[in-house]
Design an enzyme around this catalytic site. Structure first.
Site, short mmCIF file in Angstrom:
data_model
loop_
_atom_site.label_atom_id
_atom_site.label_comp_id
_atom_site.label_asym_id
_atom_site.label_seq_id
_atom_site.Cartn_x
_atom_site.Cartn_y
_atom_site.Cartn_z
N LYS A 7 1.20 -1.55 -0.35
CA LYS A 7 0.10 0.11 0.31
C LYS A 7 0.73 1.50 -0.23
O LYS A 7 0.85 1.57 1.12
CB LYS A 7 -1.01 -0.23 1.63
CG LYS A 7 -1.67 1.05 1.34
CD LYS A 7 -2.17 1.45 2.68
CE LYS A 7 -0.95 3.35 3.08
NZ LYS A 7 -1.91 4.41 1.89
N CYS A 48 13.28 11.85 6.67
CA CYS A 48 13.53 11.31 8.27
C CYS A 48 14.61 11.80 8.88
O CYS A 48 14.83 11.83 9.55
CB CYS A 48 12.93 10.05 8.31
SG CYS A 48 13.54 8.85 7.57
N GLU A 96 10.18 1.92 10.92
CA GLU A 96 10.96 3.10 10.61
C GLU A 96 9.95 4.27 10.47
O GLU A 96 9.76 4.96 9.74
CB GLU A 96 11.77 2.86 9.03
CG GLU A 96 12.93 3.55 8.48
CD GLU A 96 12.62 4.80 8.24
OE1 GLU A 96 12.68 6.68 8.74
OE2 GLU A 96 12.77 4.99 7.38
N GLU A 100 9.62 16.55 14.73
CA GLU A 100 10.07 16.57 14.03
C GLU A 100 9.37 17.05 13.12
O GLU A 100 7.86 16.73 12.69
CB GLU A 100 9.26 14.91 13.56
CG GLU A 100 9.90 15.02 11.41
CD GLU A 100 10.48 13.15 11.11
OE1 GLU A 100 11.12 12.55 10.91
OE2 GLU A 100 8.75 12.45 12.04
N GLY A 139 -4.61 0.01 4.59
CA GLY A 139 -3.16 0.10 5.81
C GLY A 139 -4.05 -0.40 6.78
O GLY A 139 -3.23 -0.63 7.11
#
Length: 472
Positions: free
Chosen positions: A171, A280, A246, A379, A208
């Site tokens: 996906k 990232c 991750e 982030e 998902g």
């Protein structure tokens, strides 16, 4: 020209989507719709997983040399489509074409080539006492990938999974799915056996969740936000399924007092701005010794001001847009909050000029950032760099480790042994010393809330294997 896809890739061929709903794909530079893909359902996931399960036994039993040959053919098909993929990434993500060609296409081709070689020479069985220890494929993989590196993030999962003997359902992100369709065109042309790889597009809450919670998926491999990774881990935990995650990062670029400051700042700013900061591993916290702080800020401002924003197909463009209006607005909010929290604007900022059309944020540098503030802890995922003064090596390590993340980082010093000592103290999965090049064979992954498991090289291959002991 608008790209309209109405199908999924299931059991070795393109199959019409049964639902009538579709998702629009936008060009973030023009804000225009450039394509549509089907919005998958839980039933579509069932079909894809069933195809992968049916193919698993045969693919797992395939000779490793033959699996390597399949990956080699896929590498050739992707290489032939390299220009088209780069242009598609530039269109649906906004990455400048030069960067899209070198990084968005070049990196996954390098990773795929590495797994052609690794697939052909799997780990040999080990003898431990009276036990024969063997590695076997874990089974059906549910791969859920993000939008920021739409080909690389898929290949980093698909290549080792296939090399290990697993089958897979993908996906991709609904924001950048057109690149995934080009990949599956290449997969079809390469002639992989039916059901070994399958594609279902759709949203995270529907496709998902169905994939992550599916009873017949043996491992869920996810790259994306920590919040979503936490949800996937919960879904997998309900059935004791394995996960490889991750997740986010807030990496520190530690510049010691004896560093080559010109190189450290140039590379550091470039790393923070790569892919418009939508990376990232971006070094989004720059820690500079107080004795060189003002000089560093001058160099950083000059570097940031040299980035030209604009059309990703213009060779002069160095910084593209953010992927969506929502992402642009989130980044703007981070900048506004950081300035309200006492940060000092050095470059960019909310009033800096940007193109009239497109979801752009200027390269922004904010100094005097409190290590405990939101800008230093959260982030941002945009072209925003926080600069923090430090007093010595110990202080730098404390500030660098003051994060719930631990994905990447950097250390700069003319004394390599000193740099290695500092790097060993950083609680993070990877550290670059003095701008060392990326190594696609080295393990990639994070500490703390940056994830579980490793990608790339032999460590990435091991994620898709079970270990069995046979006593004799």
């Amino acid at each position: 020209m608008e790209s309209v896809r109405t199908d999924f890739y299931l059991a070795g061929d393109w199959a019409p989507a049964e639902g009538r709903q579709s998702l629009e794909v936008h060009n973030p530079s023009t804000e225009q719709v450039i394509g549509t893909v089907p919005a998958g359902t839980a039933d579509d996931v069932d079909r894809a997983v069933a195809a992968a399960r049916a193919a698993f036994e045969g693919w797992a039993a395939t000779d490793p040399v033959d699996r390597a040959a399949h990956l080699d053919r896929l590498h050739a098909e992707l290489t032939a489509r390299g220009d088209e993929i780069a242009r598609t990434v530039a269109s649906e993500l906004g990455t400048p074409l030069k960067v899209a060609t070198r990084v968005q296409v070049g990196l996954p081709l390098t990773v795929l080539r590495s797994y052609v070689d690794l697939a052909a020479r799997p780990a040999a069985p080990q003898t431990v006492g009276n036990s024969l220890v063997v590695h076997e494929p874990v089974g059906v993989i549910g791969a859920i990938t993000p939008w920021n590196y739409p080909l690389h993030q898929i290949v980093a999962k698909l290549a080792p999974a296939l090399a290990a003997g697993c089958t897979l359902v993908l996906k991709p992100s609904e924001l950048t799915p057109l690149t995934a369709y080009l990949l599956f065109d290449a997969i079809h042309a390469a002639g992989l056996p039916p059901g070994v790889v399958n594609l279902v597009t759709g949203t995270g809450p529907v496709v998902g969740e169905a994939l992550a919670g599916h009873a017949d998926v043996d491992l869920v491999s996810f790259t994306g936000s920590t919040a979503t990774g936490r949800r996937i881990a919960h879904l997998a935990a309900d059935r004791i399924a394995r996960v490889a995650l991750e997740l986010g990062g807030k990496s520190a670029n530690v510049i010691l007092d004896d560093a080559d400051l010109t190189a450290a700042i140039k590379v550091g700013v470039g790393n923070a701005m790569l892919n418009s900061g939508q990376t990232c591993t971006a070094w989004t916290r720059m820690l500079v010794h107080r004795d060189r702080y003002d000089e560093a800020l001058d160099l950083a401002a000059a570097a940031a001001n040299g980035y030209r924003l604009g059309d990703p197909f213009d060779p002069a463009t160095r910084l593209g847009p953010l992927v969506s209006a929502a992402q642009r607005d989130r980044v703007r909010e981070h900048i506004t909050r950081a300035l309200a929290d006492g940060g000092r604007l050095v470059a960019g900022g909310p009033d800096a000029p940007v193109p009239q059309r497109g979801w752009f944020v200027p390269p922004t540098i904010i100094a005097d950032v409190d290590p405990d503030s939101a800008l230093a802890q959260e982030e941002v995922f945009g072209p925003v760099l926080a600069v923090i003064p430090v007093d010595d090596d110990d202080h730098a390590v404390r500030v660098a480790n003051n994060s719930r993340y631990g994905l990447a980082g950097a250390v700069w010093s003319t004394d390599e042994e000193r740099a290695v000592q500092v790097a060993r103290r950083l609680r993070t999965g990877a550290v670059d010393i003095n701008g060392a090049p990326f190594n696609p064979l080295a393990p990639f992954g994070g500490y703390k809330q940056s994830g579980l498991g490793r990608e790339l090289g032999t460590h990435g291959l091991a994620e898709f294997c079970e270990v069995k002991a046979i006593q004799r």
